[in-house]
Design a protein around this motif. Structure first.
Motif, PDB file in Angstrom:
ATOM      1  N   ASP A 101       0.843  -1.192   0.000  1.00  0.00           N
ATOM      2  CA  ASP A 101       0.000   0.000   0.000  1.00  0.00           C
ATOM      3  C   ASP A 101       0.885   1.250   0.000  1.00  0.00           C
ATOM      4  O   ASP A 101       1.045   1.918   1.024  1.00  0.00           O
ATOM      5  N   GLY A 138      -0.902   4.535   0.991  1.00  0.00           N
ATOM      6  CA  GLY A 138      -1.109   4.551   2.434  1.00  0.00           C
ATOM      7  C   GLY A 138       0.180   4.818   3.187  1.00  0.00           C
ATOM      8  O   GLY A 138       0.199   5.550   4.184  1.00  0.00           O
ATOM      9  N   LEU A 141      -5.857   9.188   4.764  1.00  0.00           N
ATOM     10  CA  LEU A 141      -5.285   7.903   5.160  1.00  0.00           C
ATOM     11  C   LEU A 141      -6.374   6.918   5.553  1.00  0.00           C
ATOM     12  O   LEU A 141      -6.337   5.737   5.162  1.00  0.00           O
ATOM     13  N   ARG A 171      -8.132   5.799   2.426  1.00  0.00           N
ATOM     14  CA  ARG A 171      -7.270   4.908   1.649  1.00  0.00           C
ATOM     15  C   ARG A 171      -7.228   3.512   2.264  1.00  0.00           C
ATOM     16  O   ARG A 171      -7.305   2.496   1.550  1.00  0.00           O
ATOM     17  N   GLU A 172      -7.093   3.443   3.586  1.00  0.00           N
ATOM     18  CA  GLU A 172      -6.980   2.144   4.247  1.00  0.00           C
ATOM     19  C   GLU A 172      -8.259   1.327   4.122  1.00  0.00           C
ATOM     20  O   GLU A 172      -8.222   0.102   4.105  1.00  0.00           O
ATOM     21  N   ARG A 173      -9.396   2.002   3.998  1.00  0.00           N
ATOM     22  CA  ARG A 173     -10.668   1.281   3.832  1.00  0.00           C
ATOM     23  C   ARG A 173     -10.790   0.657   2.447  1.00  0.00           C
ATOM     24  O   ARG A 173     -11.465  -0.359   2.277  1.00  0.00           O
ATOM     25  N   PRO A 224      -3.958  -3.205   2.952  1.00  0.00           N
ATOM     26  CA  PRO A 224      -3.816  -1.983   3.753  1.00  0.00           C
ATOM     27  C   PRO A 224      -2.617  -2.027   4.687  1.00  0.00           C
ATOM     28  O   PRO A 224      -2.206  -3.091   5.163  1.00  0.00           O
ATOM     29  N   LEU A 225      -2.052  -0.854   4.924  1.00  0.00           N
ATOM     30  CA  LEU A 225      -0.944  -0.731   5.859  1.00  0.00           C
ATOM     31  C   LEU A 225      -1.405  -1.090   7.269  1.00  0.00           C
ATOM     32  O   LEU A 225      -0.676  -1.709   8.046  1.00  0.00           O
ATOM     33  N   PHE A 226      -2.621  -0.696   7.617  1.00  0.00           N
ATOM     34  CA  PHE A 226      -3.230  -1.031   8.900  1.00  0.00           C
ATOM     35  C   PHE A 226      -4.409  -1.968   8.639  1.00  0.00           C
ATOM     36  O   PHE A 226      -5.436  -1.534   8.123  1.00  0.00           O
ATOM     37  N   GLY A 284      -7.609  -3.460   8.773  1.00  0.00           N
ATOM     38  CA  GLY A 284      -8.835  -3.093   9.460  1.00  0.00           C
ATOM     39  C   GLY A 284      -9.566  -4.263  10.078  1.00  0.00           C
ATOM     40  O   GLY A 284     -10.201  -4.131  11.131  1.00  0.00           O
ATOM     41  N   SER A 317       2.221  -5.135  13.040  1.00  0.00           N
ATOM     42  CA  SER A 317       1.366  -4.049  13.525  1.00  0.00           C
ATOM     43  C   SER A 317       1.700  -3.674  14.962  1.00  0.00           C
ATOM     44  O   SER A 317       1.634  -2.497  15.342  1.00  0.00           O
TER      45      SER A 317
END
Length: 483
Positions: A213, A216, A258, A261-263, A268-270, A272, A411
């Motif tokens: 990503d 992201g 951010l 974008r993550e959604r 994704p970087l994070f 979800g 994470s």
């Protein structure tokens, strides 16, 4: 040869692919231990050298940037190294990380201004972001699941030694040779590590398609940079300046982009889906609190000893020895208790509550203690902090499951690094706002008296007491309480 070796590129049963070459155990450990040691010790070795650095280069009110620059670079680069290591080869990316760390260390040792040192520390951190994670990943690449737990224990011991070594060595080296040598010594160590890593077998499988990503990542890096700039702007007395409002608006806009974008991101970087689980979400927040507490203490306690009590650099390292041993001892005791009782979150919930009380007590009378009494006092605080990270790792890994183990562990590292950078920045802000410094940003330790420091450190300890209390609350809120 290493027994039970496997590779993530092999079969589902952990068998290695055709032609997979396994290094011997000495070859593997000689390759991964020096980078791991460098990455961990570089986070803490500068703490006991900070008084000498600001005496040489100035910048007392911005001294936390020497630590924050490294942590911020580690925070934003660690996930990039992890994904590129999966796709392009971990040995190759470890060599890249070592080169950046060595070049950054060389520039740190040659710095002629505070600004150059901060920029060099950021470059050093861009390399450091890959050293720890890639060392762990290389172990997993060459060692099978059944043997991996035993060898991870060896690495944990090395990590504790490196964490303890950093502040002690920093004080002794600075006292005998000067602060520049704490960076210069990284150069031969990094070159040796590079040679040893190159002895590992090359990648045997084709390159994977990189699914990272990048938007992201860039948004996250931009948000971290903007947030740290806001804190530095407030330090300079611009609390109601138009520049500050503009920076806050920019940070808010980047954060919103951010989240959007993550959604939508496929990778994704994070993650979800993981953060949506309460046990993982509150564990990440607990890791952030722990990172902010521990790194802030290792950063500002030496400053307190040096400028508040006039302790010379040689003695600083010895005074920090009980403090750094405290967190390792706390982790060891907590591990034994978890193994015996199966309980997890109970220990950080109680320990952080006690640590919070001790930090608030420090904020009203720590100056009445001698340096060695204060060292033992903070060692007890760090002993309590040692209860946190083992519980976080166990909780997150259990919740995530074996298929998401890698991204969940990454994470946790990201959360802890982000907490360390932001906590240290806010602690530096709490100290700087109470000081009536001479005009200009180049104030040295000669311009600071013990009486000037007392209110600032009272505020630092109050802030850290609040963070400890928040961490205790996060531990109480984690639904999974046993294993």
């Amino acid at each position: 040869m290493i027994p039970e070796s496997g590779s993530p590129h092999g079969g589902d049963d952990g068998t290695p692919p055709q032609g997979f070459v396994r290094p011997s155990l000495p070859t593997l450990f000689l390759a991964i231990v020096p980078p791991l040691f460098m990455g961990i010790s570089d986070q803490t070795i500068v703490s006991t050298a900070l008084p000498s650095i600001i005496q040489s280069l100035g910048g007392f009110d911005r001294m936390a940037l020497v630590v924050i620059a490294y942590l911020a670079a580690v925070t934003v680069s660690a996930p990039l190294y992890g994904r590129l290591g999966d796709a392009l080869g971990r040995r190759r990316m470890m060599c890249v990380a070592l080169c950046m760390a060595v070049v950054g260390s060389a520039f740190c040792s040659l710095s002629v201004s505070f600004e150059m040192l901060v920029a060099s520390r950021f470059l050093q951190g861009l390399g450091g972001g890959g050293l720890i994670g890639l060392a762990q990943a290389l172990l997993g690449q060459y060692v099978g699941p059944r043997a991996r737990a035993k060898y991870q224990g060896y690495l944990a011991t090395i990590a504790m030694v490196a964490s303890t070594f950093g502040p002690v060595a920093g004080g002794l080296i600075t006292g005998h040779f000067g602060w520049r040598w704490i960076f210069a010594l990284n150069i031969p160590l990094g070159i040796l590590a590079f040679v040893l890593v190159m002895r590992l077998p090359p990648r045997q499988t084709p390159r994977e398609k990189i699914a990272f990503d990048y938007p992201g990542f860039l948004l996250f890096a931009g948000f971290v940079a903007t947030a740290l700039t806001i804190i530095e702007t407030v330090k300079r007395g611009a609390a109601v300046h138009s520049t500050l409002f503009l920076l806050v608006a920019i940070a808010g806009a980047i954060l919103m982009l951010l989240v959007l974008r993550e959604r939508r991101a496929a990778e994704p970087l994070f993650p979800g889906d993981l953060l949506g689980r309460p046990s993982i979400f509150f564990s990440m927040l607990l890791a952030m609190c722990h990172g902010g507490l521990y790194v802030s203490l290792l950063t500002f306690i030496p400053i307190y000893f040096a400028l508040g009590h006039g302790v010379p650099p040689r003695e600083l390292g010895l005074l920090m020895l009980p403090v750094t041993l405290g967190i390792g001892s706390g982790a060891f005791v907590t591990g034994k208790l978890i193994n015996r009782t199966g309980r997890t979150t109970l220990y950080p919930a109680i320990s952080l509550s006690l640590a919070s009380a001790l930090l608030f007590l420090a904020s009203v009378g720590i100056e009445t203690l001698s340096p060695w009494q204060a060292s033992i006092y903070f060692a007890i605080v760090c002993l309590l902090l040692g209860s946190v990270m083992g519980v976080v790792q166990i909780t997150v890994q259990t919740e995530a499951g074996i298929k998401r183990l890698g991204i969940a562990t990454a994470s946790v590292v990201l959360s802890r690094s982000l907490g360390a950078a932001s906590g240290t920045a806010f602690a530096g802000l709490a100290l700087a706002l109470t000081l009536d410094l001479p005009a200009g940003a180049s104030a040295t330790s000669a311009d600071i008296s013990a009486e000037m420091l007392q209110p600032g450190f009272h505020n630092v300890f109050r802030l850290l007491g609040c963070i400890a209390a928040a961490g205790a609350a996060m531990a109480f809120l984690i639904p999974r309480r046993r294993i």
